[in-house]
Design a protein around this motif. Structure first.
Motif, PDB file in Angstrom:
ATOM      1  N   GLU A 176      13.167 -17.093 -13.187  1.00  0.00           N
ATOM      2  CA  GLU A 176      12.684 -17.430 -14.707  1.00  0.00           C
ATOM      3  C   GLU A 176      14.120 -18.164 -15.510  1.00  0.00           C
ATOM      4  OE1 GLU A 176      10.343 -15.076 -16.705  1.00  0.00           O
ATOM      5  OE2 GLU A 176       8.910 -15.349 -15.760  1.00  0.00           O
ATOM      6  N   GLU A 177      14.900 -17.566 -15.150  1.00  0.00           N
ATOM      7  CA  GLU A 177      16.439 -18.297 -15.401  1.00  0.00           C
ATOM      8  C   GLU A 177      17.080 -19.384 -14.827  1.00  0.00           C
ATOM      9  OE1 GLU A 177      19.029 -15.001 -15.933  1.00  0.00           O
ATOM     10  OE2 GLU A 177      17.980 -13.635 -16.336  1.00  0.00           O
ATOM     11  N   VAL A 178      16.201 -20.577 -16.238  1.00  0.00           N
ATOM     12  CA  VAL A 178      16.608 -21.944 -15.685  1.00  0.00           C
ATOM     13  C   VAL A 178      17.320 -22.882 -16.787  1.00  0.00           C
ATOM     14  CG1 VAL A 178      14.943 -21.939 -13.605  1.00  0.00           C
ATOM     15  CG2 VAL A 178      14.448 -22.436 -16.156  1.00  0.00           C
ATOM     16  N   SER A 179      17.164 -22.245 -17.788  1.00  0.00           N
ATOM     17  CA  SER A 179      17.505 -22.532 -18.982  1.00  0.00           C
ATOM     18  C   SER A 179      17.158 -24.142 -19.861  1.00  0.00           C
ATOM     19  CB  SER A 179      19.802 -22.927 -18.480  1.00  0.00           C
ATOM     20  OG  SER A 179      20.043 -21.820 -18.569  1.00  0.00           O
ATOM     21  N   GLY A 180      16.047 -23.717 -19.339  1.00  0.00           N
ATOM     22  CA  GLY A 180      15.720 -24.939 -20.275  1.00  0.00           C
ATOM     23  C   GLY A 180      15.298 -26.191 -19.126  1.00  0.00           C
ATOM     24  N   TYR A 181      15.072 -26.087 -17.665  1.00  0.00           N
ATOM     25  CA  TYR A 181      15.720 -26.887 -16.705  1.00  0.00           C
ATOM     26  C   TYR A 181      14.159 -27.763 -16.147  1.00  0.00           C
ATOM     27  CZ  TYR A 181      16.801 -30.080 -13.030  1.00  0.00           C
ATOM     28  OH  TYR A 181      16.838 -30.882 -12.039  1.00  0.00           O
ATOM     29  N   GLY A 182      13.947 -28.742 -16.003  1.00  0.00           N
ATOM     30  CA  GLY A 182      12.571 -29.380 -15.950  1.00  0.00           C
ATOM     31  C   GLY A 182      12.467 -30.104 -15.536  1.00  0.00           C
ATOM     32  N   ASP A 183      13.373 -30.622 -14.973  1.00  0.00           N
ATOM     33  CA  ASP A 183      13.371 -32.110 -13.935  1.00  0.00           C
ATOM     34  C   ASP A 183      13.289 -31.507 -12.554  1.00  0.00           C
ATOM     35  OD1 ASP A 183      13.846 -34.364 -13.565  1.00  0.00           O
ATOM     36  OD2 ASP A 183      15.644 -34.823 -13.945  1.00  0.00           O
ATOM     37  N   ALA A 184      13.316 -32.790 -11.691  1.00  0.00           N
ATOM     38  CA  ALA A 184      12.910 -32.559 -10.067  1.00  0.00           C
ATOM     39  C   ALA A 184      13.588 -31.756  -9.999  1.00  0.00           C
ATOM     40  CB  ALA A 184      12.560 -33.830  -9.732  1.00  0.00           C
ATOM     41  N   VAL A 185      13.640 -30.993  -8.820  1.00  0.00           N
ATOM     42  CA  VAL A 185      14.114 -29.975  -7.445  1.00  0.00           C
ATOM     43  C   VAL A 185      13.685 -31.082  -6.484  1.00  0.00           C
ATOM     44  CG1 VAL A 185      15.213 -27.809  -6.440  1.00  0.00           C
ATOM     45  CG2 VAL A 185      14.391 -28.212  -9.393  1.00  0.00           C
ATOM     46  N   LEU A 186      15.243 -31.306  -5.950  1.00  0.00           N
ATOM     47  CA  LEU A 186      15.087 -31.595  -4.173  1.00  0.00           C
ATOM     48  C   LEU A 186      15.666 -31.633  -3.190  1.00  0.00           C
ATOM     49  CD1 LEU A 186      14.171 -33.903  -2.398  1.00  0.00           C
ATOM     50  CD2 LEU A 186      15.425 -35.255  -3.828  1.00  0.00           C
ATOM     51  N   VAL A 187      15.051 -30.679  -2.515  1.00  0.00           N
ATOM     52  CA  VAL A 187      15.999 -30.490  -1.320  1.00  0.00           C
ATOM     53  C   VAL A 187      15.637 -31.706   0.100  1.00  0.00           C
ATOM     54  CG1 VAL A 187      16.720 -29.236   0.223  1.00  0.00           C
ATOM     55  CG2 VAL A 187      16.066 -28.402  -1.713  1.00  0.00           C
ATOM     56  N   ARG A 188      16.740 -32.131   0.031  1.00  0.00           N
ATOM     57  CA  ARG A 188      16.497 -33.561   1.563  1.00  0.00           C
ATOM     58  C   ARG A 188      16.325 -33.307   2.670  1.00  0.00           C
ATOM     59  NH1 ARG A 188      19.994 -38.341  -1.407  1.00  0.00           N
ATOM     60  NH2 ARG A 188      21.473 -37.420  -0.562  1.00  0.00           N
ATOM     61  N   ASP A 189      16.454 -33.712   3.757  1.00  0.00           N
ATOM     62  CA  ASP A 189      17.427 -34.135   4.687  1.00  0.00           C
ATOM     63  C   ASP A 189      16.822 -32.254   5.518  1.00  0.00           C
ATOM     64  OD1 ASP A 189      18.064 -36.612   4.865  1.00  0.00           O
ATOM     65  OD2 ASP A 189      19.835 -36.097   3.886  1.00  0.00           O
ATOM     66  N   ILE A 190      16.291 -31.637   5.609  1.00  0.00           N
ATOM     67  CA  ILE A 190      15.644 -30.673   6.312  1.00  0.00           C
ATOM     68  C   ILE A 190      15.576 -30.665   7.252  1.00  0.00           C
ATOM     69  CG2 ILE A 190      14.592 -28.553   5.907  1.00  0.00           C
ATOM     70  CD1 ILE A 190      14.083 -29.267   3.402  1.00  0.00           C
ATOM     71  N   PRO A 191      15.939 -30.486   8.590  1.00  0.00           N
ATOM     72  CA  PRO A 191      16.049 -30.375   9.827  1.00  0.00           C
ATOM     73  C   PRO A 191      15.181 -30.257  10.460  1.00  0.00           C
ATOM     74  CG  PRO A 191      18.084 -29.929   9.816  1.00  0.00           C
ATOM     75  CD  PRO A 191      17.582 -29.988   8.630  1.00  0.00           C
ATOM     76  N   PHE A 192      14.016 -30.794  11.253  1.00  0.00           N
ATOM     77  CA  PHE A 192      13.101 -29.195  12.104  1.00  0.00           C
ATOM     78  C   PHE A 192      12.289 -29.772  12.987  1.00  0.00           C
ATOM     79  CE2 PHE A 192      10.483 -32.998  10.175  1.00  0.00           C
ATOM     80  CZ  PHE A 192       9.452 -32.577  11.172  1.00  0.00           C
ATOM     81  N   PHE A 193      12.113 -28.836  14.167  1.00  0.00           N
ATOM     82  CA  PHE A 193      11.090 -29.105  15.375  1.00  0.00           C
ATOM     83  C   PHE A 193       9.716 -28.839  15.043  1.00  0.00           C
ATOM     84  CE2 PHE A 193      15.831 -28.921  16.083  1.00  0.00           C
ATOM     85  CZ  PHE A 193      16.144 -30.376  16.911  1.00  0.00           C
ATOM     86  N   SER A 194       9.140 -29.185  15.458  1.00  0.00           N
ATOM     87  CA  SER A 194       7.931 -28.595  16.101  1.00  0.00           C
ATOM     88  C   SER A 194       7.024 -29.556  17.376  1.00  0.00           C
ATOM     89  CB  SER A 194       6.788 -29.552  14.554  1.00  0.00           C
ATOM     90  OG  SER A 194       5.656 -28.992  14.715  1.00  0.00           O
TER      91      SER A 194
END
Length: 204
Positions: A74-92
């Motif tokens: 919860e301690e985000v100092s009022g941050y409300g913009d997007a959180v993006l994690v990109r280029d997560i490699p995966f195998f399926s």
């Protein structure tokens, strides 16, 4: 993956799930079916190795996305913009031919007072990736898990992947990639947010 692994059989399976020995015998049957001799020296340990590899490759059936996503901050100092994690490699593996899928996932959410540890997002991609999948289903499952657990203002998921069922067999189109997206909440309602997500993903 740093997550709680439950013993096989996974939830959804019955108590009469095949044993390790039965899985190894199934591999021997396939070896004979393709014209090989499972008793020759080079293949003697192959059934055991394949069973062990499948246990790892499909470990997502024994993992819970809800447990992985359970802890938020919860301690985000009022941050409300997007959180993006990109280029997560995966195998399926595709559920139609059980051939590999490999690619990258890009996941974003708009916080609603709480945020996730960043590694949790990558782990959720792995959990659903390590199951038999279609790319469309994988994309939707990742978004739904984050939506259900975090209750953000919106979730965006994009997956880019190559399917070996297209590259190794059938049309044999090596290098072809498939792109899927899912948008929920404010991402689903706001074309500008979708465009910003796509720009952030593409902006290297």
């Amino acid at each position: 993956m740093d997550a709680v692994v439950k013993n096989f059989p996974a939830s959804g399976q019955t108590d009469s799930a095949p044993t390790q020995e039965q899985a190894e015998e199934a591999v021997r049957v396939l070896l004979r079916w393709v014209g090989e001799n499972p008793e020759r020296e080079g293949l003697l340990d192959t059934p055991k190795r394949v069973a062990a590899a499948y246990r790892e490759l499909f470990s997502g059936y024994s993992l819970s996305a809800e447990e992985v996503l359970g802890r938020t901050f919860e301690e985000v100092s009022g941050y409300g913009d997007a959180v993006l994690v990109r280029d997560i490699p995966f195998f399926s593996h595709c559920e139609h031919h059980m051939l590999p899928i490999s690619g990258k996932a890009h996941v974003a959410y708009l916080p609603n007072g709480r945020v996730l540890g960043l590694s949790k997002i990558a782990r959720v991609v792995d959990i659903f990736g390590r199951r038999l999948q279609t790319q469309e289903n994988l994309t939707a499952q990742i978004a739904a898990a984050i939506e259900k657990t975090l209750r953000p203002r919106g979730v965006a998921v994009m997956i880019e992947a190559e399917h070996m069922c297209m590259a190794m067999r059938g049309v044999q189109k090596q290098g072809s990639t498939t792109l899927t997206t899912t948008f929920t909440g404010e991402y689903g309602d706001n074309a500008a947010e979708q465009a910003r997500f796509l720009t952030l993903v593409r902006n290297r």
